[in-house]
Design an enzyme around this catalytic site. Structure first.
Site, PDB file in Angstrom:
ATOM      1  N   ASP A  71      -3.844  -9.671   5.472  1.00 46.58           N
ATOM      2  CA  ASP A  71      -4.275  -9.036   4.099  1.00 46.58           C
ATOM      3  C   ASP A  71      -4.252  -9.759   2.957  1.00 46.58           C
ATOM      4  OD1 ASP A  71      -4.041  -7.192   6.196  1.00 46.58           O
ATOM      5  OD2 ASP A  71      -2.603  -5.757   5.090  1.00 46.58           O
ATOM      6  N   LYS A 192      -8.051  -2.547   9.531  1.00 47.00           N
ATOM      7  CA  LYS A 192      -7.001  -1.431   9.685  1.00 47.00           C
ATOM      8  C   LYS A 192      -6.631  -0.445   8.702  1.00 47.00           C
ATOM      9  CE  LYS A 192      -3.245  -4.550   8.185  1.00 47.00           C
ATOM     10  NZ  LYS A 192      -2.880  -4.005   7.037  1.00 47.00           N
ATOM     11  N   CYS A 237       3.076  -5.193   5.177  1.00 49.54           N
ATOM     12  CA  CYS A 237       2.207  -5.455   6.384  1.00 49.54           C
ATOM     13  C   CYS A 237       2.512  -6.655   7.213  1.00 49.54           C
ATOM     14  CB  CYS A 237       0.809  -5.402   5.695  1.00 49.54           C
ATOM     15  SG  CYS A 237       0.354  -3.812   4.980  1.00 49.54           S
TER      16      CYS A 237
END
Length: 313
Positions: A71, A192, A237
């Site tokens: 990310d 995701k 994350c």
């Protein structure tokens, strides 16, 4: 091979890249020996040692590595959810040169990029809290909810959710990877968080572990043994991804200086939890020798042995 001889083997096996042996915990040494001593006679016979060699030693000296970049997206760096605005005040863009250096200088067997990829109506957005029913146990009412509040959504299962500003909306600038991040050919891509009714911090599973992204299967198909995790945010994350990598049985390494996070205490807690689960936390300067099998950590050897024990039962 006796227990004493196995200890000598391990002392030769678990060394850093300049040949200095790592400390070996006696209890864990005995547990590892017991994994291969199938008939429990205190001795590894020919067949038992063959299994030890093929399933354990070969992986330790010739690991198959995946570099999992989590990310590194515009919204987390200088967009709507920039981590520099949170308690730790860390700058997300600082991971980019560290990651690029690793990609330029280390031959990973697999490189993976994960991305948050949310629809406009995602339940993690504070702007959508009135659209989803809350469970009676929710500590905050929908009408009073603010960014960073935790609510509990009704459903099966009920879901705890931290509320965030809208971020990483599909096909938006904020969802794009940072423009300076190096992109390598042949990488795996994991998007995701596209189910509006559940959040997905990890690159492996959603937060309730109901559905998976297929990443574990794809890594296993490629023979991956070791997963090096980095990116944004360490305690959200990245941490969820590293935790699930450990759960899935991968030897897991957090590349500390290639991560930035949200809350100082939570970052430290995450690192301690990884180490308790027999993962390791390292600096990017240590990655190359580990990928090449020259730096062999006893924690990862123990993790592999325990995984072999689990899968053989």
């Amino acid at each position: 091979m006796s227990v004493v001889e196995f200890g000598g083997l391990c002392r030769a096996l678990f060394r850093n890249d300049v040949g200095k042996p790592y400390h070996l915990d006696a209890r864990k040494l005995a547990e590892m020996f017991s994994v291969f001593d199938k008939n429990e006679d205190g001795y590894l016979d020919r067949e038992e040692f063959k299994m030890c060699w093929s399933k354990w030693i070969k992986t330790i000296v010739r690991p198959v590595s995946a570099f999992l970049i989590v990310d590194v997206q515009n919204d987390f760096i200088n967009g709507s959810l920039a981590i520099c605005n949170f308690q730790a005040q860390q700058k997300g863009e600082e991971v980019v040169p560290v990651i690029n250096e690793a990609l330029d200088t280390i031959k990973f067997d697999v490189v993976v990029y994960s991305m948050d990829w949310h629809p406009n109506d995602h339940l993690s957005f504070v702007t959508n809290v009135l659209k989803y029913p809350l469970h009676p146990t929710s500590p905050v009412k929908a009408e009073e909810a603010k960014t960073c509040d935790k609510v509990v959504y009704d459903g099966d299962p009920i879901k705890e959710q931290i509320l965030w500003p809208p971020h990483c909306i599909q096909d938006s600038w904020g969802a794009e990877l940072h423009p300076d991040l190096k992109i390598v050919d042949g990488a795996l891509w994991i998007k995701k968080g596209h189910n509006p009714e559940i959040d997905s911090y990890s690159a492996f599973f959603d937060n309730a572990k109901i559905s998976d992204t297929g990443l574990s299967r794809q890594l296993r198909q490629r023979g991956v043994t070791d997963v090096f995790v980095c990116g944004i945010a360490t305690d959200v994350c990245v941490g969820a991804t590293a935790t699930h990598a450990l759960d899935e049985g991968f030897r897991t390494i957090l590349v500390d200086d290639a991560c930035r996070g949200v809350c100082t205490d939570e970052i430290e807690k995450l690192k301690q939890n990884i180490m308790k689960a027999n993962g390791v936390v390292i600096n990017s300067t240590e990655v190359k020798s580990m990928v090449q099998g020259r730096d062999r950590r006893p924690e990862l050897g123990y993790k592999l042995a325990m995984r072999l024990q689990e899968t053989s039962q």
